[in-house]
Design an enzyme around this catalytic site. Structure first.
Site, PDB file in Angstrom:
ATOM      1  N   GLU A 100      -9.397   6.945   5.869  1.00 52.38           N
ATOM      2  CA  GLU A 100     -10.566   6.454   5.106  1.00 52.38           C
ATOM      3  C   GLU A 100     -11.084   5.147   5.701  1.00 52.38           C
ATOM      4  O   GLU A 100     -12.285   4.891   5.680  1.00 52.38           O
ATOM      5  CB  GLU A 100     -10.181   6.299   3.624  1.00 52.38           C
ATOM      6  CG  GLU A 100     -10.080   7.660   2.947  1.00 52.38           C
ATOM      7  CD  GLU A 100      -9.063   7.744   1.818  1.00 52.38           C
ATOM      8  OE1 GLU A 100      -8.636   6.696   1.300  1.00 52.38           O
ATOM      9  OE2 GLU A 100      -8.680   8.880   1.472  1.00 52.38           O
ATOM     10  N   GLY A 148      -6.707  14.604  -0.340  1.00 53.82           N
ATOM     11  CA  GLY A 148      -7.498  14.681  -1.565  1.00 53.82           C
ATOM     12  C   GLY A 148      -8.157  16.034  -1.801  1.00 53.82           C
ATOM     13  O   GLY A 148      -9.027  16.163  -2.660  1.00 53.82           O
ATOM     14  N   ASN A 165       0.119   5.441  -1.925  1.00 47.70           N
ATOM     15  CA  ASN A 165      -1.118   4.752  -1.538  1.00 47.70           C
ATOM     16  C   ASN A 165      -2.086   4.900  -2.702  1.00 47.70           C
ATOM     17  O   ASN A 165      -2.662   5.966  -2.911  1.00 47.70           O
ATOM     18  CB  ASN A 165      -1.690   5.388  -0.261  1.00 47.70           C
ATOM     19  CG  ASN A 165      -3.051   4.813   0.094  1.00 47.70           C
ATOM     20  OD1 ASN A 165      -3.497   3.818  -0.491  1.00 47.70           O
ATOM     21  ND2 ASN A 165      -3.713   5.436   1.068  1.00 47.70           N
ATOM     22  N   TRP A 166      -2.235   3.818  -3.435  1.00 49.28           N
ATOM     23  CA  TRP A 166      -3.059   3.888  -4.658  1.00 49.28           C
ATOM     24  C   TRP A 166      -4.558   3.880  -4.349  1.00 49.28           C
ATOM     25  O   TRP A 166      -5.375   4.078  -5.254  1.00 49.28           O
ATOM     26  CB  TRP A 166      -2.740   2.708  -5.573  1.00 49.28           C
ATOM     27  CG  TRP A 166      -1.363   2.736  -6.171  1.00 49.28           C
ATOM     28  CD1 TRP A 166      -0.321   3.577  -5.852  1.00 49.28           C
ATOM     29  CD2 TRP A 166      -0.865   1.884  -7.214  1.00 49.28           C
ATOM     30  NE1 TRP A 166       0.776   3.292  -6.613  1.00 49.28           N
ATOM     31  CE2 TRP A 166       0.461   2.255  -7.470  1.00 49.28           C
ATOM     32  CE3 TRP A 166      -1.434   0.834  -7.945  1.00 49.28           C
ATOM     33  CZ2 TRP A 166       1.250   1.623  -8.431  1.00 49.28           C
ATOM     34  CZ3 TRP A 166      -0.645   0.196  -8.905  1.00 49.28           C
ATOM     35  CH2 TRP A 166       0.679   0.597  -9.147  1.00 49.28           C
ATOM     36  N   LYS A 167      -4.907   3.596  -3.101  1.00 47.07           N
ATOM     37  CA  LYS A 167      -6.323   3.509  -2.703  1.00 47.07           C
ATOM     38  C   LYS A 167      -7.059   2.525  -3.640  1.00 47.07           C
ATOM     39  O   LYS A 167      -6.460   1.559  -4.084  1.00 47.07           O
ATOM     40  CB  LYS A 167      -6.946   4.901  -2.674  1.00 47.07           C
ATOM     41  CG  LYS A 167      -6.094   5.854  -1.812  1.00 47.07           C
ATOM     42  CD  LYS A 167      -6.755   7.145  -1.451  1.00 47.07           C
ATOM     43  CE  LYS A 167      -5.815   7.964  -0.571  1.00 47.07           C
ATOM     44  NZ  LYS A 167      -6.384   9.206  -0.097  1.00 47.07           N
ATOM     45  N   GLY A 169      -1.141  10.039  -2.095  1.00 40.69           N
ATOM     46  CA  GLY A 169      -2.340   9.450  -2.675  1.00 40.69           C
ATOM     47  C   GLY A 169      -2.398   9.721  -4.174  1.00 40.69           C
ATOM     48  O   GLY A 169      -1.709   9.083  -4.977  1.00 40.69           O
ATOM     49  N   GLY A 170      -3.225  10.694  -4.554  1.00 36.74           N
ATOM     50  CA  GLY A 170      -3.495  10.977  -5.963  1.00 36.74           C
ATOM     51  C   GLY A 170      -2.260  11.070  -6.850  1.00 36.74           C
ATOM     52  O   GLY A 170      -2.231  10.489  -7.944  1.00 36.74           O
ATOM     53  N   HIS A 184      -5.573   3.960   8.050  1.00 41.15           N
ATOM     54  CA  HIS A 184      -5.771   5.142   7.204  1.00 41.15           C
ATOM     55  C   HIS A 184      -7.097   5.807   7.568  1.00 41.15           C
ATOM     56  O   HIS A 184      -8.067   5.114   7.908  1.00 41.15           O
ATOM     57  CB  HIS A 184      -5.771   4.732   5.721  1.00 41.15           C
ATOM     58  CG  HIS A 184      -5.712   5.915   4.816  1.00 41.15           C
ATOM     59  ND1 HIS A 184      -6.836   6.650   4.503  1.00 41.15           N
ATOM     60  CD2 HIS A 184      -4.676   6.524   4.188  1.00 41.15           C
ATOM     61  CE1 HIS A 184      -6.476   7.658   3.707  1.00 41.15           C
ATOM     62  NE2 HIS A 184      -5.177   7.599   3.504  1.00 41.15           N
ATOM     63  N   GLU A 233      -1.338  12.356   8.664  1.00 37.45           N
ATOM     64  CA  GLU A 233      -2.185  12.760   7.552  1.00 37.45           C
ATOM     65  C   GLU A 233      -3.399  13.534   8.079  1.00 37.45           C
ATOM     66  O   GLU A 233      -4.407  12.920   8.454  1.00 37.45           O
ATOM     67  CB  GLU A 233      -2.690  11.536   6.783  1.00 37.45           C
ATOM     68  CG  GLU A 233      -1.601  10.713   6.146  1.00 37.45           C
ATOM     69  CD  GLU A 233      -2.114   9.932   4.938  1.00 37.45           C
ATOM     70  OE1 GLU A 233      -1.518  10.086   3.871  1.00 37.45           O
ATOM     71  OE2 GLU A 233      -3.121   9.209   5.053  1.00 37.45           O
ATOM     72  N   SER A 269      -2.341  15.690   0.098  1.00 36.83           N
ATOM     73  CA  SER A 269      -2.129  16.595  -1.033  1.00 36.83           C
ATOM     74  C   SER A 269      -0.657  16.880  -1.331  1.00 36.83           C
ATOM     75  O   SER A 269      -0.298  17.979  -1.757  1.00 36.83           O
ATOM     76  CB  SER A 269      -2.903  17.899  -0.841  1.00 36.83           C
ATOM     77  OG  SER A 269      -4.310  17.654  -0.833  1.00 36.83           O
TER      78      SER A 269
HETATM   79  P1  13P Z   1      -3.763  12.608  -1.396  1.00 35.42           P
HETATM   80  O1  13P Z   1      -2.285  12.652  -1.648  1.00 35.42           O
HETATM   81  O2  13P Z   1      -4.572  12.248  -2.609  1.00 35.42           O
HETATM   82  O3  13P Z   1      -4.234  13.848  -0.704  1.00 35.42           O
HETATM   83  O4  13P Z   1      -4.008  11.397  -0.369  1.00 35.42           O
HETATM   84  C1  13P Z   1      -3.224  11.319   0.756  1.00 35.42           C
HETATM   85  C2  13P Z   1      -3.443  10.014   1.393  1.00 35.42           C
HETATM   86  O5  13P Z   1      -4.523   9.728   1.889  1.00 35.42           O
HETATM   87  C3  13P Z   1      -2.348   9.041   1.352  1.00 35.42           C
HETATM   88  O6  13P Z   1      -2.596   7.960   2.195  1.00 35.42           O
END
Ligand code: 13P
Length: 248
Positions: A96, A172, A9-11, A232-233, A94, A166, A211
């Site tokens: 967010e 994050g 997930n590149w956000k 994510g990251g 998600h 999640e 994470s």
């Molecule tokens: P991180 O891997 O950056 O913690 O993000 C997780 C996430 O929200 C994937 O959708």
């Protein structure tokens, strides 16, 4: 036997040209993956991403969609639009989006139903806040999200469904859930789906997200009930993402 699936997930990161370059780097590193691999770039990167994903084992996902096919919804994108580009997966609900864009279990449910009706596979996100976890409410929160978000599906749709657990406090933050805690909640989620839809729940793939990185992926993915990761990251770094994929 459920096939593990690792999705990035590149956000809100990468321009179209940067997306092409990142995928070009990832492609050879995951070519021999024995799990399913998906990247979910921002909407505007999807056409560019699709061109570099041709003839690779990486599939394309989006990060959101509207439940209507078209209409007066300024700024929104629909399932038929994604489908035409070659998108196969779509992240729904998600945390967010729930937190910053007023996404609710009700809108999640509408989106999930719409995704399936357009032959997109939803990756439905659920998870508790730190406050809820500390108050011992994790199971109640997750149960509600699963029951409401996944109501009214056909058994054949449930079979294709992907859920991502999640925990919000792990996203994050560099503080992942312990593999056994994550496995516990994921097993709990499967039990809820069994209650809703019966044995087809055994076919639902349930990922962990929060994470996940190149260092902790192997331990997390080794858990019996965890069928992959939503990353994510670490999905923005070709080498790290590939290490996670290879940990399957
Ligand atoms: P991180 O891997 O950056 O913690 O993000 C997780 C996430 O929200 C994937 O959708």
């Amino acid at each position: 036997m459920r096939r593990a699936i690792i999705a990035g997930n590149w956000k809100m990161n990468k321009t179209p040209s940067e997306a092409k370059s990142l995928i070009d780097h990832i492609k050879p590193l995951v070519a021999d993956a024995n799990c399913e691999v998906v990247v979910c770039p921002p909407f505007v990167c999807l056409p560019a991403a699709k061109t570099v994903l041709e003839n690779s084992n990486i599939k394309l996902g989006a990060q959101n969609m509207h439940w209507e096919e078209s209409g007066a919804y300024t700024g929104e994108v629909s399932a038929p639009m994604l489908k035409e580009i070659g998108v196969e997966y779509v992240i729904i609900g998600h945390s967010e989006r729930r937190q910053y864009f007023a996404e609710t279990d009700d809108t999640v449910n509408k989106k999930v139903i719409s995704a399936f009706s357009h032959e997109l596979i939803p990756i439905v996100c659920v998870g508790e806040t730190l406050e809820q976890r500390e108050a011992g409410k994790t199971e109640n929160v997750v149960k509600m999200q699963v029951e409401k978000g996944l109501s009214g599906l056909k058994v054949d749709e449930v079979r294709r469904l992907i859920v991502a657990y999640e925990p919000i406090w792990a996203i994050g933050t560099g503080r992942n859930a312990t593999p056994s805690d994550a496995n516990y909640v994921i097993k709990f989620i499967r039990d809820i789906i069994t209650g809703l839809y019966g044995n087809v729940a055994d076919e639902v793939r349930i990922q962990y997200g929060g994470s996940v990185n190149a260092q902790n992926a192997a331990e997390i993915l080794a858990m019996p009930d965890i069928d992959g990761a939503l990353v994510g990251g670490a999905s923005l770094k070709a080498q790290d993402f590939a290490t996670i994929v290879r940990s399957c």
